[in-house]
Design an enzyme around this catalytic site. Structure first.
Site, PDB file in Angstrom:
ATOM      1  CE1 TYR A  32      21.762  11.286  -4.082  1.00 30.05           C
ATOM      2  CE2 TYR A  32      23.088   9.439  -3.353  1.00 30.05           C
ATOM      3  CZ  TYR A  32      22.319  10.043  -4.321  1.00 30.05           C
ATOM      4  OH  TYR A  32      22.113   9.411  -5.524  1.00 30.05           O
ATOM      5  NE  ARG A  51      29.554  13.266  -6.499  1.00 30.64           N
ATOM      6  CZ  ARG A  51      29.431  12.045  -7.020  1.00 30.64           C
ATOM      7  NH1 ARG A  51      29.484  11.888  -8.338  1.00 30.64           N
ATOM      8  NH2 ARG A  51      29.258  10.983  -6.272  1.00 30.64           N
ATOM      9  NE  ARG A  99       4.704  20.693   2.284  1.00 29.03           N
ATOM     10  CZ  ARG A  99       4.269  21.467   1.285  1.00 29.03           C
ATOM     11  NH1 ARG A  99       3.643  22.604   1.533  1.00 29.03           N
ATOM     12  NH2 ARG A  99       4.477  21.095   0.019  1.00 29.03           N
ATOM     13  CG  HIS A 101       7.229  25.842  -1.125  1.00 24.05           C
ATOM     14  ND1 HIS A 101       6.107  25.518  -0.409  1.00 24.05           N
ATOM     15  CD2 HIS A 101       7.175  25.089  -2.247  1.00 24.05           C
ATOM     16  CE1 HIS A 101       5.401  24.619  -1.062  1.00 24.05           C
ATOM     17  NE2 HIS A 101       6.033  24.327  -2.191  1.00 24.05           N
ATOM     18  CE  LYS A 143      25.821  10.568  -5.161  1.00 25.96           C
ATOM     19  NZ  LYS A 143      25.292   9.688  -6.175  1.00 25.96           N
ATOM     20  CD  GLU A 175      23.144  10.991 -15.145  1.00 27.29           C
ATOM     21  OE1 GLU A 175      24.191  10.619 -14.597  1.00 27.29           O
ATOM     22  OE2 GLU A 175      22.410  11.883 -14.657  1.00 27.29           O
TER      23      GLU A 175
HETATM   24  N1  PLP Z   1      24.536   9.161 -12.448  1.00 26.72           N
HETATM   25  C1  PLP Z   1      23.575   9.032 -11.520  1.00 26.72           C
HETATM   26  C2  PLP Z   1      22.207   9.558 -11.819  1.00 26.72           C
HETATM   27  C3  PLP Z   1      23.840   8.419 -10.281  1.00 26.72           C
HETATM   28  O1  PLP Z   1      22.876   8.311  -9.344  1.00 26.72           O
HETATM   29  C4  PLP Z   1      25.146   7.909 -10.052  1.00 26.72           C
HETATM   30  C5  PLP Z   1      25.485   7.259  -8.775  1.00 26.72           C
HETATM   31  O2  PLP Z   1      24.729   7.223  -7.848  1.00 26.72           O
HETATM   32  C6  PLP Z   1      26.111   8.044 -11.049  1.00 26.72           C
HETATM   33  C7  PLP Z   1      25.781   8.689 -12.240  1.00 26.72           C
HETATM   34  C8  PLP Z   1      27.524   7.521 -10.840  1.00 26.72           C
HETATM   35  O3  PLP Z   1      28.215   8.366  -9.984  1.00 26.72           O
HETATM   36  P1  PLP Z   1      29.442   7.837  -9.114  1.00 26.72           P
HETATM   37  O4  PLP Z   1      30.407   7.238 -10.087  1.00 26.72           O
HETATM   38  O5  PLP Z   1      29.975   9.057  -8.455  1.00 26.72           O
HETATM   39  O6  PLP Z   1      28.892   6.828  -8.182  1.00 26.72           O
END
Ligand code: PLP
Length: 276
Positions: A32, A51, A99, A101, A143, A175
């Site tokens: 996403y 991205r 379903r 995998h 992501k 993070e």
């Molecule tokens: N790290 C994580 C785990 C996130 O979910 C997000 C944003 O959703 C970010 C960092 C920040 O990313 P961005 O600056 O692209 O929103």
């Protein structure tokens, strides 16, 4: 009610029906993006699309649209909703009749896009945060919609009256549950390098871009808990919040807010850029 997009059709958000064949339901098999926009401009659109398409490649997701076709759909949906400031969420998932995998339909994908009204982030009170072990897997750079550890940790933060969770892995800060984190020590910004332990945040990159413009030095180098707790500033960054100062970590109050801090300065530049 907002208008959403699902596989070629625009309809009321409440009326979108996701089929059971969507592998998001059983496996969280999807990626996403989330971005914000003002009038007809999607902020840092190219970076978000880049991205998204990188992640499509990394996970070998089926997708037949080009960047510019996807961009056209995003803009059309923005137009249909007519919000001045908006938050766009788009997700791509794999499809399979049953379903199983390892097998899916190689030429089918599900694309969902939703939009909601967005209020500009306020910059008054800093975030209160908690630290938790980072027990996520080794693909945090992608992501994906697999957000269970982030979500569980966010519930803990919420229940403790905090706005974010800071993850620690092998003695280093990686993070946060939904943002990146950086510190400022002796006028230098430190932030985790872009490897598989963090999401390469678009806002993190923009912060470093502005830092360079302002002549502020930075190092993409991991830091530990002690360095963080004694830093001059601790900053979280994400699309919907831009930059936010961290005021406390595990109830320990950090150094007082400085006038004209790095966080202040870059927040203002981002805010202006978004509205221009
Ligand atoms: N790290 C994580 C785990 C996130 O979910 C997000 C944003 O959703 C970010 C960092 C920040 O990313 P961005 O600056 O692209 O929103």
């Amino acid at each position: 009610m907002s208008i959403a997009y699902y596989n070629g059709e625009f309809s009321d958000y409440e009326k979108v029906r996701i089929p059971l064949s969507d592998r998001a339901i059983f496996f969280g098999d999807g990626i996403y993006e989330a971005c914000i926009g003002y009038k007809d401009k999607i902020y840092l659109e190219e970076e978000h699309l880049e991205r998204f398409f990188n992640n499509i490649q990394k996970l070998n997701m089926p997708f037949s649209k080009t960047k510019s076709q996807l961009s056209d759909i995003l803009h059309l949906l923005c137009e249909k909703n007519g919000y001045e400031k908006y938050f766009i969420y788009f997700q791509l998932t794999r499809n399979s009749p049953i379903r199983e995998h390892g097998s899916y339909l190689k030429d089918k994908f599900n694309l969902l896009i939703t939009l909601k009204e967005f209020s500009l982030p306020v910059y008054e009170n800093g975030f209160n945060t908690i630290c938790l072990p980072d027990n996520r897997y080794g693909m945090c750079n992608i992501k994906t919609i697999n957000l269970l550890p982030n979500v569980i940790a966010s519930i803990d933060a919420h229940d403790s009256g905090c706005q974010e969770v800071i993850f620690l892995k092998d003695g280093y800060v990686t993070e946060c549950a939904h943002s990146n984190i950086s510190i400022v020590r002796d006028s230098v910004i430190y932030t985790h390098p872009k490897d598989n332990r963090i999401l390469p945040g678009i806002t993190r990159d923009r912060m470093l871009y502005f830092a360079k413009k302002l002549g502020i030095k930075y190092q993409e180098k991991a830091f530990g808990y002690v360095e963080m707790i004694s830093a001059d500033e601790v900053i979280v960054s994400s699309t919907s919040k831009f930059l936010q100062r961290v005021d406390s970590i595990d109830s320990v109050k950090l150094k007082d807010k400085k006038e004209n801090s790095v966080c202040d300065k870059i927040f203002k530049l981002m805010y202006e850029e978004f509205l221009n």
